[in-house]
Write an enzyme that holds these catalytic residues in place. Sequence first.
Site, mmCIF file in Angstrom:
data_model
loop_
_atom_site.group_PDB
_atom_site.id
_atom_site.type_symbol
_atom_site.label_atom_id
_atom_site.label_comp_id
_atom_site.label_asym_id
_atom_site.label_seq_id
_atom_site.Cartn_x
_atom_site.Cartn_y
_atom_site.Cartn_z
ATOM 1 N N LYS A 108 0.833 -1.208 0.000
ATOM 2 C CA LYS A 108 0.000 0.000 0.000
ATOM 3 C C LYS A 108 0.868 1.258 0.000
ATOM 4 O O LYS A 108 1.543 1.552 0.982
ATOM 5 C CB LYS A 108 -0.910 0.048 1.221
ATOM 6 C CG LYS A 108 -1.938 1.174 1.074
ATOM 7 C CD LYS A 108 -2.547 1.632 2.373
ATOM 8 C CE LYS A 108 -1.832 2.785 3.013
ATOM 9 N NZ LYS A 108 -1.825 4.036 2.257
ATOM 10 N N GLU A 123 4.170 7.534 15.292
ATOM 11 C CA GLU A 123 2.780 7.457 15.744
ATOM 12 C C GLU A 123 2.027 6.318 15.040
ATOM 13 O O GLU A 123 1.390 5.475 15.687
ATOM 14 C CB GLU A 123 2.157 8.801 15.380
ATOM 15 C CG GLU A 123 0.896 9.139 16.062
ATOM 16 C CD GLU A 123 0.270 10.375 15.391
ATOM 17 O OE1 GLU A 123 0.878 10.974 14.475
ATOM 18 O OE2 GLU A 123 -0.851 10.690 15.793
ATOM 19 N N GLY A 162 3.382 3.864 13.355
ATOM 20 C CA GLY A 162 4.074 2.610 13.652
ATOM 21 C C GLY A 162 3.540 1.975 14.931
ATOM 22 O O GLY A 162 3.279 0.766 14.980
ATOM 23 N N GLU A 196 10.265 0.949 10.153
ATOM 24 C CA GLU A 196 11.278 1.963 9.824
ATOM 25 C C GLU A 196 10.625 3.302 10.080
ATOM 26 O O GLU A 196 9.742 3.717 9.320
ATOM 27 C CB GLU A 196 11.657 1.876 8.337
ATOM 28 C CG GLU A 196 12.332 0.588 7.934
ATOM 29 C CD GLU A 196 13.793 0.538 8.324
ATOM 30 O OE1 GLU A 196 14.301 1.494 8.933
ATOM 31 O OE2 GLU A 196 14.426 -0.489 8.025
ATOM 32 N N CYS A 198 13.621 10.757 6.021
ATOM 33 C CA CYS A 198 13.664 10.240 7.388
ATOM 34 C C CYS A 198 15.035 10.479 8.015
ATOM 35 O O CYS A 198 15.145 10.674 9.211
ATOM 36 C CB CYS A 198 13.334 8.768 7.376
ATOM 37 S SG CYS A 198 14.321 7.869 6.194
ATOM 38 N N GLU A 214 10.366 15.675 14.976
ATOM 39 C CA GLU A 214 10.637 15.542 13.544
ATOM 40 C C GLU A 214 9.719 16.490 12.768
ATOM 41 O O GLU A 214 8.502 16.355 12.794
ATOM 42 C CB GLU A 214 10.393 14.099 13.095
ATOM 43 C CG GLU A 214 10.790 13.870 11.655
ATOM 44 C CD GLU A 214 10.497 12.443 11.176
ATOM 45 O OE1 GLU A 214 9.415 11.914 11.477
ATOM 46 O OE2 GLU A 214 11.370 11.877 10.493
HETATM 47 P P1 NAP Z 1 2.688 8.099 8.027
HETATM 48 O O1 NAP Z 1 1.668 9.131 8.194
HETATM 49 O O2 NAP Z 1 3.108 7.310 9.199
HETATM 50 O O3 NAP Z 1 2.174 7.146 6.865
HETATM 51 C C1 NAP Z 1 2.936 6.086 6.354
HETATM 52 C C2 NAP Z 1 2.021 5.074 5.715
HETATM 53 O O4 NAP Z 1 1.154 4.514 6.704
HETATM 54 C C3 NAP Z 1 1.109 5.677 4.653
HETATM 55 O O5 NAP Z 1 0.949 4.744 3.607
HETATM 56 C C4 NAP Z 1 -0.178 5.856 5.430
HETATM 57 O O6 NAP Z 1 -1.312 5.894 4.612
HETATM 58 C C5 NAP Z 1 -0.186 4.611 6.273
HETATM 59 N N1 NAP Z 1 -1.072 4.675 7.434
HETATM 60 C C6 NAP Z 1 -1.527 5.765 8.105
HETATM 61 N N2 NAP Z 1 -2.329 5.385 9.119
HETATM 62 C C7 NAP Z 1 -2.393 4.037 9.090
HETATM 63 C C8 NAP Z 1 -3.059 3.057 9.882
HETATM 64 N N3 NAP Z 1 -3.828 3.394 10.920
HETATM 65 N N4 NAP Z 1 -2.899 1.747 9.581
HETATM 66 C C9 NAP Z 1 -2.109 1.386 8.546
HETATM 67 N N5 NAP Z 1 -1.479 2.260 7.755
HETATM 68 C C10 NAP Z 1 -1.586 3.577 8.022
HETATM 69 O O7 NAP Z 1 4.032 8.694 7.454
HETATM 70 P P2 NAP Z 1 4.196 9.721 6.242
HETATM 71 O O8 NAP Z 1 3.709 11.042 6.704
HETATM 72 O O9 NAP Z 1 3.640 9.140 4.994
HETATM 73 O O10 NAP Z 1 5.785 9.705 6.059
HETATM 74 C C11 NAP Z 1 6.617 10.437 6.881
HETATM 75 C C12 NAP Z 1 7.237 9.576 7.975
HETATM 76 O O11 NAP Z 1 7.897 8.450 7.422
HETATM 77 C C13 NAP Z 1 8.285 10.335 8.736
HETATM 78 O O12 NAP Z 1 8.151 10.105 10.107
HETATM 79 C C14 NAP Z 1 9.589 9.717 8.214
HETATM 80 O O13 NAP Z 1 10.671 9.838 9.070
HETATM 81 C C15 NAP Z 1 9.195 8.324 7.993
HETATM 82 N N6 NAP Z 1 10.123 7.658 7.064
HETATM 83 C C16 NAP Z 1 10.996 6.730 7.569
HETATM 84 C C17 NAP Z 1 11.915 6.079 6.734
HETATM 85 C C18 NAP Z 1 12.871 5.064 7.278
HETATM 86 O O14 NAP Z 1 13.462 4.323 6.495
HETATM 87 N N7 NAP Z 1 13.065 4.966 8.579
HETATM 88 C C19 NAP Z 1 11.926 6.381 5.366
HETATM 89 C C20 NAP Z 1 11.029 7.340 4.884
HETATM 90 C C21 NAP Z 1 10.127 7.964 5.755
HETATM 91 P P3 NAP Z 1 -1.851 7.282 3.966
HETATM 92 O O15 NAP Z 1 -0.703 8.194 3.786
HETATM 93 O O16 NAP Z 1 -2.388 6.808 2.691
HETATM 94 O O17 NAP Z 1 -2.877 7.774 4.898
#
Ligand code: NAP
Length: 497
Positions: free
Chosen positions: A189, A245, A247, A264, A298, A400
């Site tokens: 997804k 959050e 995660g 991650e 990230c 962050e």
């Molecule tokens: P996010 O809000 O946590 O969303 C990540 C994914 O999770 C999206 O596909 C989102 O769907 C989905 N999601 C949201 N709520 C969910 C739920 N209740 N159940 C299952 N899936 C759910 O993160 P983001 O804003 O897209 O990305 C930014 C974050 O990613 C930052 O914290 C960044 O540090 C982190 N990141 C980490 C790495 C690493 O390798 N450590 C790499 C890149 C990014 P929707 O967006 O479709 O709602």
Amino acid sequence: MTTATDNRSIQDKANEFVKPGHLLINGEWVEASSTLETINPATGEVITTFAEADAADVENAVSAARAAFEGKWSVIPAARRGKYLAKLADLILEHGERLALLETTDNGKPYFESSKIDIPFAANVFHYFSGWADKLSGQTIPSRSDAFMFTRREPLGVIAQIIPWNLPLVMCAWKLAPALAAGNTVVLKPAEQTPLTALALGELIIEAGFPPGVVNILTGRGEVTGAALVKNTGVDKISFTGSVEVGKEIMRNSADNLTKLTLELGGKSPNIIFADADMKSALRGAINGIFYGKGELCCAGSRLLVERSCYDEVVAALKEAASGLQVGDPFDKKTRIGALVSKEQMERVLSYVEIGKQDGATLITGGERVAFNNEFSEGCFVSPIIFADVDNKMRIAQEEIFGPALAVIPFDTEEEALSIANDTQYGLAAALWTNDIKRAHRMAASLKAGTVWINTVNMFDPSLPFGGFKDSGFGRDLGEDALDGYLQTKSVWVDLS
Ligand code: NAP
Ligand code: MG
């Protein structure tokens, strides 16, 4: 500069390449009952519609993945799995220009980043893991004469992969390639803000000839599609990249099924400049560390720790360098900072400008929405932000921001630099700049981070594992370690007595 006409033709190209409103389930594009819109954050225009998978679609995709796992995918020779991955890598390169166009249009990142870095890197990751498919061997354990004991490394089964919007195609590659090389099947997804390159990849997966059901791609919102996937009892493992959050929520929601997890998560990575460093590269590293990818990385070097004896010089140079970065049209070759991914993200970043000021940091440059009087007037553009005189306890140093915002913090000694660097809930990455090799190794050993860069920053290679310490998560993407996360060991005991 692109024109409004070029932007329209970009949208046409997007619609040509992806199947708007469809989900990839069991090797076919399936219509969904509802659709969402994806927006070009540089113009505010709707690019196209895409499907939202509901719980029934999720169930169908997981069943297709299960059937493929138990069926064809489990019996084809391992080398053949590798060949599918290599073919997919070749197709990504062949369609690189269109993929880069979609990525930049959907995400807002400069075209040079999509075309020169993201797309080739995604292909490299598939190429790298293609070579692993037939090299996943167990051990023979010769510790007894009355038994023959050996281990087999077996795939886990059906993997759910949920990824963020910052590196949409790259994240697809990081997740899919090792899972498939290890013999699993996948339901992936992408993020709701950036579904297009994952859908385009779906087309290429079909073209590469993967058996139906091996890769299923479900678009939709996290709280709908993502949540249904996380709770589905047919999923053997979830690999998630995103915020801390979400995660934690995924961990809670999958606990009843005891689903295996790799997380991650975010970072607040320190980038440390010692006074003995090569200042030219350190300054370039400080700027690239935070402003590459609009700071929506990230591992962004969002905290810059600078030794006090060169602090004023560094702050002045940073101010000059940041104000020289062109913000604007992602398709303009001179642009270094494109549009932030969404209005919501832009507002979040701007809110931290106020928070930083209130907490007493000195805003030395940027922090405003950049306005244009043309097709980019609705774009999510923010001028690069640098706060000096930051105390590590401030919110801008602890939270962050995930945008082009740098917090500069002075330090006096190596011990102090280390203590500030490690004083964070996160532990994703760290960079340091010094010409003292002993210090470099001392720091590398003591920094609590999954990756340490010495005299460089934000460097990746498919063969080097990437992942977090502390709240930045557990499990690893990339490298041999990524395969470990998609395999389980079976011990076999043969009686010889
Ligand atoms: P996010 O809000 O946590 O969303 C990540 C994914 O999770 C999206 O596909 C989102 O769907 C989905 N999601 C949201 N709520 C969910 C739920 N209740 N159940 C299952 N899936 C759910 O993160 P983001 O804003 O897209 O990305 C930014 C974050 O990613 C930052 O914290 C960044 O540090 C982190 N990141 C980490 C790495 C690493 O390798 N450590 C790499 C890149 C990014 P929707 O967006 O479709 O709602
Ligand atoms: Mg979008």
